[in-house]
Write a protein that holds these residues in place. Sequence first.
Motif, PDB file in Angstrom:
ATOM      1  N   SER A 264       0.858  -1.198   0.000  1.00 48.64           N
ATOM      2  CA  SER A 264       0.000   0.000   0.000  1.00 48.64           C
ATOM      3  C   SER A 264       0.889   1.241   0.000  1.00 48.64           C
ATOM      4  O   SER A 264       1.007   1.928   1.016  1.00 48.64           O
ATOM      5  CB  SER A 264      -0.925  -0.003   1.220  1.00 48.64           C
TER       6      SER A 264
ATOM      7  N   ARG B  87      -1.424  14.013  -3.739  1.00 45.45           N
ATOM      8  CA  ARG B  87      -1.973  12.698  -3.394  1.00 45.45           C
ATOM      9  C   ARG B  87      -2.971  12.221  -4.443  1.00 45.45           C
ATOM     10  O   ARG B  87      -2.993  11.049  -4.819  1.00 45.45           O
ATOM     11  CB  ARG B  87      -2.618  12.709  -2.009  1.00 45.45           C
ATOM     12  N   GLY B  88      -3.815  13.124  -4.942  1.00 40.09           N
ATOM     13  CA  GLY B  88      -4.780  12.733  -5.962  1.00 40.09           C
ATOM     14  C   GLY B  88      -4.102  12.239  -7.226  1.00 40.09           C
ATOM     15  O   GLY B  88      -4.568  11.290  -7.864  1.00 40.09           O
TER      16      GLY B  88
ATOM     17  N   GLU C 204      -2.779   8.767  -6.517  1.00 43.00           N
ATOM     18  CA  GLU C 204      -3.873   7.796  -6.533  1.00 43.00           C
ATOM     19  C   GLU C 204      -4.238   7.412  -7.957  1.00 43.00           C
ATOM     20  O   GLU C 204      -4.502   6.238  -8.258  1.00 43.00           O
ATOM     21  CB  GLU C 204      -5.088   8.377  -5.805  1.00 43.00           C
ATOM     22  N   ARG C 205      -4.248   8.383  -8.839  1.00 36.56           N
ATOM     23  CA  ARG C 205      -4.577   8.099 -10.236  1.00 36.56           C
ATOM     24  C   ARG C 205      -3.491   7.248 -10.889  1.00 36.56           C
ATOM     25  O   ARG C 205      -3.787   6.314 -11.636  1.00 36.56           O
ATOM     26  CB  ARG C 205      -4.760   9.415 -10.990  1.00 36.56           C
TER      27      ARG C 205
ATOM     28  N   ALA D  10      -3.779   3.685  -9.683  1.00 37.89           N
ATOM     29  CA  ALA D  10      -4.947   2.991 -10.230  1.00 37.89           C
ATOM     30  C   ALA D  10      -4.764   2.607 -11.687  1.00 37.89           C
ATOM     31  O   ALA D  10      -5.547   1.821 -12.228  1.00 37.89           O
ATOM     32  CB  ALA D  10      -6.186   3.858 -10.071  1.00 37.89           C
TER      33      ALA D  10
ATOM     34  N   LEU E 158       0.897   4.286  -1.000  1.00 35.90           N
ATOM     35  CA  LEU E 158       0.478   5.642  -0.677  1.00 35.90           C
ATOM     36  C   LEU E 158       0.383   5.889   0.826  1.00 35.90           C
ATOM     37  O   LEU E 158       0.304   7.047   1.259  1.00 35.90           O
ATOM     38  CB  LEU E 158      -0.855   5.968  -1.349  1.00 35.90           C
TER      39      LEU E 158
END
Length: 325
Positions: free
Chosen positions: A13, A305-306, A309-310, A313, A15
């Motif tokens: 994990s 952070r966004g 996350e992208r 993913a 992040l």
Amino acid sequence: MLAVAAVALHPDSPLDGLDIGDRPEPTPPDGWTTVEVRAASLNHHDLFSLRGVGLPADRLPMILGCDAAGVTAEGEEVVVHAVIGDPAAGGGDETLDPRRTLLSELHPGTLAQRVAVPRRNLVPKPAELSWEEAACLPTAWLTAYRMVVSRSGLPAAGGGSVLVQGAGGGVATAALLIAKAAGHTVFVTSRDEDKRRRAAALGADAVFEPGARLPARVDAVIETVGAATWGHSVRSLRPGGRIVVSGATSGPNPPAELTRIFFLQLSVIGSTMGSRGELADLVGFLARTGIRPPVQEVRPLAQARGAFERLAAGDVFGKLVLVPG
């Protein structure tokens, strides 16, 4: 200063170890300088670092990021070359220095308001490139440029044929655009229909599902996927052709296919990043040809952070760029 850093390592994990906050200002040693970052882009290398690949726990906290463009204290607009190495130790090529590292592995990286780098690592940024475009070049685009232009054996005047495996990845997308701008026929594969459609829109001559039979065997294959596409890469080459490999995202140990490789006299060529000179050549190539890195999204550094996350993913076709502000 504001920066994005790895403060803990989490293989499953990544992040969970990401921190966005205040970090000490860079203190450049002799021969280094400080660059005011105008734009920086993300790479999968940043996620690997958060998993502990190439970044041991005793170097934490570590500011992440390999790619940036910015301004020196003297007002020079520059692109930062991320490979920290001694050209003399590699026979003139710092990527062959056995002690080489990338920014964010041993020295703080580029996802910050300022970054310290060796003066020899600075390449002038042409006015034709925006800050965001220039910040996309030092890792994925430089890797693709070396693969297509320096290592593939494709004719410099164009007219060759190349298969790019795994459309949508940063290196693969760059390789497609560079190969087309250099005048070659480009076939592309992807398991994702939308990414095949986007690759066609970028100029691919034909797009295919992985493993599909091509209209003709090619002179070279750009391979970053590894085990999942290796057999197809070998079968897609003409006799005497080359596979240029710089990654193995689906697994590092594909079947060897040795019988076909020796019988057809194929070459398997490894390639890693690129030299400072090749980065300068790449910058000039973009200014001259008009091709530009596709930028999918630009966010403030504080909202990193966004973007991470992208990236994690896999919802990316083009570069994710952060701008200090």
